[in-house]
Design an enzyme around this catalytic site. Structure first.
Site, short mmCIF file in Angstrom:
data_model
loop_
_atom_site.label_atom_id
_atom_site.label_comp_id
_atom_site.label_asym_id
_atom_site.label_seq_id
_atom_site.Cartn_x
_atom_site.Cartn_y
_atom_site.Cartn_z
N TYR A 27 0.83 -1.20 0.00
CA TYR A 27 0.00 0.00 0.00
C TYR A 27 0.87 1.26 0.00
O TYR A 27 0.56 2.24 -0.67
CB TYR A 27 -0.93 -0.01 1.22
CG TYR A 27 -1.75 1.25 1.37
CD1 TYR A 27 -2.87 1.46 0.57
CD2 TYR A 27 -1.41 2.21 2.30
CE1 TYR A 27 -3.63 2.62 0.70
CE2 TYR A 27 -2.16 3.38 2.44
CZ TYR A 27 -3.27 3.57 1.64
OH TYR A 27 -4.01 4.72 1.77
N GLU A 28 1.97 1.22 0.75
CA GLU A 28 2.87 2.37 0.84
C GLU A 28 3.88 2.41 -0.30
O GLU A 28 4.80 3.21 -0.31
CB GLU A 28 3.58 2.37 2.20
CG GLU A 28 2.62 2.63 3.33
CD GLU A 28 3.26 2.63 4.70
OE1 GLU A 28 4.37 2.08 4.86
OE2 GLU A 28 2.64 3.18 5.63
N GLU A 82 4.69 1.19 15.27
CA GLU A 82 5.49 0.93 14.08
C GLU A 82 4.60 0.66 12.86
O GLU A 82 4.86 1.17 11.77
CB GLU A 82 6.41 -0.27 14.32
CG GLU A 82 7.33 -0.60 13.18
CD GLU A 82 8.38 0.48 12.91
OE1 GLU A 82 8.76 0.63 11.74
OE2 GLU A 82 8.83 1.16 13.85
N GLY A 94 -15.17 0.55 11.67
CA GLY A 94 -14.72 0.95 13.00
C GLY A 94 -13.59 0.09 13.56
O GLY A 94 -13.20 0.26 14.71
N ILE A 95 -13.06 -0.82 12.74
CA ILE A 95 -12.00 -1.71 13.21
C ILE A 95 -10.74 -0.92 13.52
O ILE A 95 -10.10 -1.15 14.56
CB ILE A 95 -11.72 -2.82 12.17
CG1 ILE A 95 -12.96 -3.69 11.99
CG2 ILE A 95 -10.49 -3.65 12.56
CD1 ILE A 95 -12.89 -4.63 10.81
N GLY A 96 -10.38 0.00 12.65
CA GLY A 96 -9.20 0.82 12.88
C GLY A 96 -9.30 1.59 14.18
O GLY A 96 -8.33 1.66 14.95
N ASN A 123 -0.88 10.09 2.45
CA ASN A 123 -1.90 9.15 2.94
C ASN A 123 -3.02 9.91 3.65
O ASN A 123 -3.12 9.91 4.88
CB ASN A 123 -1.24 8.12 3.86
CG ASN A 123 -2.16 6.96 4.18
OD1 ASN A 123 -3.36 7.03 3.95
ND2 ASN A 123 -1.59 5.90 4.72
N TYR A 130 -5.99 10.20 12.05
CA TYR A 130 -5.20 10.69 13.19
C TYR A 130 -5.69 12.06 13.66
O TYR A 130 -5.77 12.31 14.87
CB TYR A 130 -3.72 10.74 12.84
CG TYR A 130 -3.12 9.37 12.61
CD1 TYR A 130 -3.32 8.33 13.52
CD2 TYR A 130 -2.35 9.11 11.48
CE1 TYR A 130 -2.77 7.08 13.31
CE2 TYR A 130 -1.79 7.86 11.27
CZ TYR A 130 -2.00 6.84 12.19
OH TYR A 130 -1.46 5.60 11.99
N GLU A 140 7.80 19.54 10.72
CA GLU A 140 9.12 20.16 10.71
C GLU A 140 10.27 19.20 11.02
O GLU A 140 11.42 19.53 10.78
CB GLU A 140 9.16 21.35 11.68
CG GLU A 140 8.82 21.03 13.12
CD GLU A 140 7.32 21.00 13.42
OE1 GLU A 140 6.98 20.56 14.52
OE2 GLU A 140 6.49 21.39 12.59
#
Length: 149
Positions: A27-28, A82, A94-96, A123, A130, A140
Site C-alpha cells: 500500500y505504501e 510501528e 470501525g475496526i481501525g 496518505n 489521526y 518540521e
C-alpha cells in the site's frame, strides 16, 4: 461486524501479522523495503521487542497494530506505533478505531507519557483518521536513518 475481536497477539499470530505488514508495504509502494523474515518477527516477539494487537473476524486476522516501548529524553516513556493496518475490505466498520483505542489503552497501561508514529504525507485517509483522534502531525522534523545490513 459485531463479530470483530480485538485482542493481544499471540505467537501463533506472527505469520498473519507479517503478511499484513507486507500488505501495508505494498500500500505504501515499498514492498521491496521489507528485508526481514517471519522468523525474525517471531524472535522479536518472543524476546518482547515488539508487541501487537490484532483484529480478528471469523477466525481471520484483518487488522494489526505493531508497537514497542521507547524513551524520549524530552518527554519520557513512549509507546511507538510501528505499523497500523486494516485490510481495505474491512475498513469503514470501525475496526481501525478499535485497534487504535487498544493501542492507546496499552500506552496508558504502560505509563507512557506519549505515543508516536510516522505517516506518509500523501496518505490522506490515515492523516484524517489521526486528526480525528486529536493527534499532532509534525511537519518540521525529518527522518534520519542509516542501514547497517
Amino acid at each position: 461486524m459485531e463479530q470483530i475481536i480485538i485482542r493481544k497477539a499471540d505467537v501463533k499470530d506472527i505469520p498473519a501479522i507479517y503478511g499484513l505488514v507486507y500488505e501495508l508495504a505494498v500500500y505504501e509502494k515499498e514492498p521491496e523495503a521489507i528485508k526481514i523474515s517471519v522468523n525474525e518477527y517471531l524472535k522479536a516477539f518472543k524476546e518482547g521487542l515488539i508487541d501487537s494487537y490484532v483484529a480478528e473476524y471469523v477466525g481471520k486476522i484483518v487488522g494489526i497494530t505493531v508497537f514497542y516501548m521507547t524513551f524520549s529524553t524530552w518527554r519520557g516513556k513512549c509507546l511507538y506505533l510501528e505499523d497500523f493496518y486494516v485490510q481495505p475490505s474491512y475498513r469503514k466498520y470501525g475496526i481501525g478505531q478499535k485497534l487504535f483505542d487498544a493501542y492507546i489503552g496499552e500506552a496508558k497501561s504502560r505509563d507512557a507519557l506519549q505515543t508516536k508514529w510516522q505517516v506518509l504525507d500523501w496518505n490522506e485517509p490515515a492523516l484524517n483518521f489521526y486528526r480525528k483522534n486529536n493527534a499532532v502531525i509534525e511537519k518540521e522534523w525529518w527522518n534520519g536513518k542509516i542501514f547497517l545490513d
